[in-house]
Design a protein around this motif. Structure first.
Motif, mmCIF file in Angstrom:
data_model
loop_
_atom_site.group_PDB
_atom_site.id
_atom_site.type_symbol
_atom_site.label_atom_id
_atom_site.label_comp_id
_atom_site.label_asym_id
_atom_site.label_seq_id
_atom_site.Cartn_x
_atom_site.Cartn_y
_atom_site.Cartn_z
ATOM 1 N N ASP A 148 20.058 70.699 99.321
ATOM 2 C CA ASP A 148 20.637 71.955 99.826
ATOM 3 C C ASP A 148 21.702 72.514 98.879
ATOM 4 O O ASP A 148 22.348 73.516 99.184
ATOM 5 C CB ASP A 148 21.211 71.767 101.233
ATOM 6 N N GLY A 149 21.906 71.856 97.729
ATOM 7 C CA GLY A 149 22.852 72.334 96.728
ATOM 8 C C GLY A 149 24.248 71.754 96.844
ATOM 9 O O GLY A 149 25.098 72.047 96.004
ATOM 10 N N THR A 150 24.510 70.943 97.868
ATOM 11 C CA THR A 150 25.843 70.350 97.988
ATOM 12 C C THR A 150 26.009 69.233 96.963
ATOM 13 O O THR A 150 25.052 68.554 96.596
ATOM 14 C CB THR A 150 26.118 69.805 99.404
ATOM 15 N N ARG A 151 27.240 69.080 96.524
ATOM 16 C CA ARG A 151 27.565 68.091 95.490
ATOM 17 C C ARG A 151 28.370 66.956 96.108
ATOM 18 O O ARG A 151 29.305 67.191 96.867
ATOM 19 C CB ARG A 151 28.372 68.766 94.379
ATOM 20 N N GLU A 152 28.013 65.730 95.754
ATOM 21 C CA GLU A 152 28.702 64.526 96.224
ATOM 22 C C GLU A 152 29.228 63.775 95.000
ATOM 23 O O GLU A 152 28.465 63.462 94.087
ATOM 24 C CB GLU A 152 27.725 63.643 96.995
ATOM 25 N N GLU A 153 30.513 63.503 94.980
ATOM 26 C CA GLU A 153 31.104 62.743 93.878
ATOM 27 C C GLU A 153 30.682 61.287 93.985
ATOM 28 O O GLU A 153 30.635 60.719 95.074
ATOM 29 C CB GLU A 153 32.624 62.850 93.895
ATOM 30 N N LEU A 154 30.371 60.672 92.846
ATOM 31 C CA LEU A 154 29.996 59.264 92.774
ATOM 32 C C LEU A 154 30.996 58.541 91.870
ATOM 33 O O LEU A 154 31.765 59.182 91.145
ATOM 34 C CB LEU A 154 28.568 59.128 92.235
ATOM 35 N N PRO A 155 31.010 57.204 91.904
ATOM 36 C CA PRO A 155 31.959 56.467 91.061
ATOM 37 C C PRO A 155 31.863 56.914 89.603
ATOM 38 O O PRO A 155 30.768 57.091 89.067
ATOM 39 C CB PRO A 155 31.512 55.005 91.222
ATOM 40 N N ASN A 156 33.017 57.112 89.006
ATOM 41 C CA ASN A 156 33.088 57.671 87.665
ATOM 42 C C ASN A 156 34.026 56.848 86.797
ATOM 43 O O ASN A 156 35.035 56.327 87.286
ATOM 44 C CB ASN A 156 33.597 59.112 87.758
ATOM 45 N N GLU A 157 33.694 56.758 85.518
ATOM 46 C CA GLU A 157 34.590 56.093 84.579
ATOM 47 C C GLU A 157 35.884 56.891 84.446
ATOM 48 O O GLU A 157 35.874 58.116 84.540
ATOM 49 C CB GLU A 157 33.951 56.007 83.193
ATOM 50 N N ARG A 158 36.956 56.177 84.211
ATOM 51 C CA ARG A 158 38.236 56.825 83.923
ATOM 52 C C ARG A 158 38.377 56.922 82.411
ATOM 53 O O ARG A 158 37.938 56.039 81.686
ATOM 54 C CB ARG A 158 39.373 56.004 84.513
ATOM 55 N N ILE A 159 39.004 57.995 81.933
ATOM 56 C CA ILE A 159 39.138 58.167 80.482
ATOM 57 C C ILE A 159 40.567 57.914 80.003
ATOM 58 O O ILE A 159 40.823 57.980 78.806
ATOM 59 C CB ILE A 159 38.647 59.560 80.026
ATOM 60 N N ALA A 160 41.474 57.632 80.929
ATOM 61 C CA ALA A 160 42.857 57.359 80.549
ATOM 62 C C ALA A 160 43.569 56.667 81.701
ATOM 63 O O ALA A 160 43.083 56.657 82.833
ATOM 64 C CB ALA A 160 43.580 58.655 80.205
ATOM 65 N N TYR A 161 44.695 56.082 81.392
ATOM 66 C CA TYR A 161 45.574 55.553 82.425
ATOM 67 C C TYR A 161 46.997 55.883 82.024
ATOM 68 O O TYR A 161 47.283 56.200 80.865
ATOM 69 C CB TYR A 161 45.387 54.045 82.633
ATOM 70 N N SER A 162 47.898 55.847 82.964
ATOM 71 C CA SER A 162 49.301 56.125 82.666
ATOM 72 C C SER A 162 50.157 55.058 83.341
ATOM 73 O O SER A 162 49.695 54.327 84.217
ATOM 74 C CB SER A 162 49.691 57.522 83.158
ATOM 75 N N HIS A 163 51.395 55.007 82.899
ATOM 76 C CA HIS A 163 52.344 54.068 83.491
ATOM 77 C C HIS A 163 53.730 54.694 83.433
ATOM 78 O O HIS A 163 54.011 55.557 82.594
ATOM 79 C CB HIS A 163 52.307 52.723 82.760
ATOM 80 N N PRO A 164 54.589 54.280 84.346
ATOM 81 C CA PRO A 164 55.933 54.865 84.368
ATOM 82 C C PRO A 164 56.753 54.458 83.136
ATOM 83 O O PRO A 164 56.539 53.404 82.552
ATOM 84 C CB PRO A 164 56.560 54.305 85.645
ATOM 85 N N THR A 165 57.691 55.294 82.772
ATOM 86 C CA THR A 165 58.606 54.979 81.686
ATOM 87 C C THR A 165 59.356 53.703 82.043
ATOM 88 O O THR A 165 59.782 53.512 83.183
ATOM 89 C CB THR A 165 59.616 56.130 81.478
ATOM 90 N N GLY A 166 59.488 52.821 81.086
ATOM 91 C CA GLY A 166 60.205 51.572 81.319
ATOM 92 C C GLY A 166 59.423 50.568 82.150
ATOM 93 O O GLY A 166 59.996 49.644 82.723
ATOM 94 N N CYS A 167 58.139 50.755 82.212
ATOM 95 C CA CYS A 167 57.267 49.871 82.997
ATOM 96 C C CYS A 167 57.382 48.432 82.468
ATOM 97 O O CYS A 167 57.242 48.204 81.267
ATOM 98 C CB CYS A 167 55.831 50.372 82.878
#
Length: 139
Positions: free
Chosen positions: A89-108
């Motif tokens: 019917d044209g609806t889109r469902e998100e599926l598991p996806n690779e991540r292309i980056a990660y972040s962390h807090p300053t001073g982690c």
């Protein structure tokens, strides 16, 4: 050889709009005429490739509980991977996806940074295994 399944109109419309969007501003016409009318059930097929920024889309058409669904993996050098399903019917469902980056807090603290990195890599390995299981990836 698996029985070909017809590509539903709403899925075709989705793909036409997607390809036109990805090809906008390019000199050559978008490869819409190359879209098939049917696909072999459960077989990954490249629907468009060599697009802007190395963009391509691979997909497989499946009957899922009596409904047709196109599972897609888009990828480009600029945006990275996008894994989703488009239903008949044209609806889109998100599926598991690779991540292309990660972040962390300053001073982690180092142990927290290592936990963040390990989770990032574990997630991507799990998604890559799922994609291989579904027939996506190097052949």
């Amino acid at each position: 050889m698996t029985e070909p399944l017809p590509l539903p109109g709403a899925i075709r419309d989705y793909l036409v709009k997607l390809i036109e969007t990805r090809w906008s501003g390019r000199e050559e016409p978008p490869p819409i005429a190359d879209l098939p009318d049917a696909l072999p059930a459960g077989t990954v097929t490249c629907l468009a490739g060599r697009g802007p920024f190395g963009w391509l889309i691979e997909a497989r058409l499946d009957d899922v509980d009596g409904r047709l669904a196109l599972e897609c993996l888009e990828d480009s050098r600029m945006a990275g991977p996008d894994h989703y399903r488009v239903w008949e019917d044209g609806t889109r469902e998100e599926l598991p996806n690779e991540r292309i980056a990660y972040s962390h807090p300053t001073g982690c603290p180092p142990e927290e940074l290592e936990r963040i990195r390990a989770e990032y890599h574990a997630h991507n390995r799990a998604v890559q295994a799922l994609l291989r299981e579904r027939g996506f990836g190097p052949r």
